[in-house]
Design a protein around this motif. Structure first.
Motif, PDB file in Angstrom:
ATOM      1  N   ARG A 220       0.906  -1.273   0.083  1.00  0.00           N
ATOM      2  CA  ARG A 220      -0.070  -0.082  -0.228  1.00  0.00           C
ATOM      3  C   ARG A 220       0.854   1.355   0.004  1.00  0.00           C
ATOM      4  N   GLY A 221       2.149   1.029   0.135  1.00  0.00           N
ATOM      5  CA  GLY A 221       2.891   2.383   0.136  1.00  0.00           C
ATOM      6  C   GLY A 221       2.781   3.189   1.489  1.00  0.00           C
ATOM      7  N   ILE A 222       2.575   2.629   2.587  1.00  0.00           N
ATOM      8  CA  ILE A 222       2.526   3.171   3.697  1.00  0.00           C
ATOM      9  C   ILE A 222       3.775   3.032   4.419  1.00  0.00           C
ATOM     10  N   ALA A 223       4.294   4.061   5.255  1.00  0.00           N
ATOM     11  CA  ALA A 223       5.587   3.910   5.949  1.00  0.00           C
ATOM     12  C   ALA A 223       5.352   2.785   6.969  1.00  0.00           C
ATOM     13  N   LEU A 224       6.061   1.869   7.376  1.00  0.00           N
ATOM     14  CA  LEU A 224       5.993   0.846   8.006  1.00  0.00           C
ATOM     15  C   LEU A 224       5.627   1.288   9.733  1.00  0.00           C
ATOM     16  N   GLU A 225       6.630   2.319  10.016  1.00  0.00           N
ATOM     17  CA  GLU A 225       6.136   3.087  11.291  1.00  0.00           C
ATOM     18  C   GLU A 225       5.103   3.478  11.699  1.00  0.00           C
ATOM     19  N   GLU A 226       4.523   3.879  10.532  1.00  0.00           N
ATOM     20  CA  GLU A 226       2.955   4.548  10.562  1.00  0.00           C
ATOM     21  C   GLU A 226       1.755   3.589  11.101  1.00  0.00           C
ATOM     22  N   LEU A 227       1.966   2.512  10.469  1.00  0.00           N
ATOM     23  CA  LEU A 227       1.001   1.644  10.545  1.00  0.00           C
ATOM     24  C   LEU A 227       0.270   1.164  12.059  1.00  0.00           C
ATOM     25  N   PRO A 228       1.154   0.899  12.980  1.00  0.00           N
ATOM     26  CA  PRO A 228       0.253   0.720  14.221  1.00  0.00           C
ATOM     27  C   PRO A 228      -0.599   1.531  14.460  1.00  0.00           C
ATOM     28  N   VAL A 233      -8.105   1.766  16.628  1.00  0.00           N
ATOM     29  CA  VAL A 233      -9.356   2.688  16.795  1.00  0.00           C
ATOM     30  C   VAL A 233      -9.320   3.587  17.955  1.00  0.00           C
ATOM     31  N   THR A 234      -8.029   3.397  18.554  1.00  0.00           N
ATOM     32  CA  THR A 234      -8.131   4.675  19.737  1.00  0.00           C
ATOM     33  C   THR A 234      -6.689   5.267  19.592  1.00  0.00           C
ATOM     34  N   ASP A 235      -6.171   5.971  20.586  1.00  0.00           N
ATOM     35  CA  ASP A 235      -4.854   6.701  20.590  1.00  0.00           C
ATOM     36  C   ASP A 235      -3.761   5.727  21.175  1.00  0.00           C
ATOM     37  N   ASP A 236      -4.434   4.296  21.419  1.00  0.00           N
ATOM     38  CA  ASP A 236      -3.221   3.589  21.582  1.00  0.00           C
ATOM     39  C   ASP A 236      -2.935   2.511  20.494  1.00  0.00           C
ATOM     40  N   PRO A 237      -1.577   2.567  20.070  1.00  0.00           N
ATOM     41  CA  PRO A 237      -1.476   1.908  18.846  1.00  0.00           C
ATOM     42  C   PRO A 237      -1.668   0.365  19.014  1.00  0.00           C
ATOM     43  N   ALA A 238      -1.626  -0.165  20.338  1.00  0.00           N
ATOM     44  CA  ALA A 238      -2.206  -1.616  20.377  1.00  0.00           C
ATOM     45  C   ALA A 238      -3.673  -1.881  20.170  1.00  0.00           C
TER      46      ALA A 238
END
Length: 302
Positions: A220-228, A233-238
């Protein structure tokens, strides 16, 4: 993308109904497009006017002829073989992945995704989510040139899960089951009732998720570090791993557009479909027609 199939089976229950019971009759139906193309149950793809349509349906596993021929489900090995065949076919101008799958097993999924990515490098590959591409199915779709959702469709469930059963009480037969691994194979059958066992299961899931994220990033051409954070669905990347309808999926750059199935097929065939061949008006065909006409004239003169 899960090792446990029960959730995936639940998601397919409405499509399969009671036809899955003991394989008494084929639940699979032919895939039909509004342009007259038809992919019969058990066929991996069909080609019309240079456009190949590949159904990606059902619970995805590495390979089973039974699943393909009786249930109409795609397999990872089938996707690999199909991608290689279509990449080498000069008469195929573009490929459609017609997707309706909740995902499946981790094992074999990455090879199928890489095969689609290699195919995409040779010719356009357009995925239609109609109406579900979740987990392993989304991983495969993410390698396409574009992803289109039909109204009401779902994509996502980017992550891995596993469910492990461990005997903790006497069985129905009155026996207690004990599992012993060899001295240097503690990770062969992790015990989820222990901290060490849970850590091993978590390691496996996290490593699989890392490869999943890397594939989506590439596709998808999305930076890996951006994905999480992007998937949460919240502010928590988990808090990722959800499935999304169109607006949420588009905002997360997981898809490219929304269309009805008929409009999607019309557009792809208009862009990539070859025009039907017209009957020849010269050369050998014309000479043949002239010979027939001459013979008829000679018969009439006698």
């Amino acid at each position: 993308m899960a090792l446990d199939l029960r959730r995936a089976q639940d998601l397919l229950a409405l499509d399969q109904g009671d036809a899955m019971v003991a394989g008494l009759r084929r639940p699979a139906m032919a895939l039909e497009a509004n342009n007259g193309l038809r992919v019969e149950p058990g066929e991996r793809f069909a080609v019309l006017r240079g456009v190949a349509v590949v159904p990606v349906r059902g619970i995805l596993t590495h390979g089973s002829a039974l699943y393909e021929s009786w249930f109409g489900w795609a397999t990872y090995s089938g996707i690999e073989d199909t991608a290689a065949q279509l990449a080498a076919d000069a008469d195929v101008t573009a490929v459609i992945l017609d997707m309706n799958s909740p995902g499946g097993l981790v094992i074999g999924c990455e090879a199928a995704a890489e095969a689609i990515r290699s195919l995409r490098a040779v010719k356009p590959v357009h995925a239609l989510v109609n109406p579900l591409a979740a987990s392993a199915a989304y991983l495969i779709a993410s390698q396409a040139t574009s992803i289109t959702m039909t109204p009401g469709a779902l994509v996502g469930s980017i992550g891995t899960m596993t469910e492990v059963l461990q005997p903790v009480q006497p069985s129905l037969y009155g026996d207690q089951a004990f599992i012993i691994t060899s001295s240097h194979a503690r990770a062969k059958r992790p015990d989820p009732t222990t901290e060490v066992g849970r850590a091993e299961l978590q390691r496996f899931a996290d490593e699989a998720e890392a490869r999943f994220h890397q594939a989506v990033s590439l596709g998808r051409g999305i930076a890996l570090e951006e994905l999480p954070a992007l998937l949460s669905v919240t502010d928590d990347p988990a808090d990722g791993g959800a499935s999304y309808e169109f607006e949420a999926a588009l905002a997360r750059r997981l898809v490219d557009g929304r269309e009805t199935r008929a409009a999607f097929y019309d557009r792809i065939f208009a862009q990539h479909g070859l025009q039907p061949r017209r009957p020849a008006t010269g050369g050998r065909a014309a000479l043949g027609a002239q010979a027939v006409a001459a013979a008829a004239k000679a018969i009439a003169a006698t």
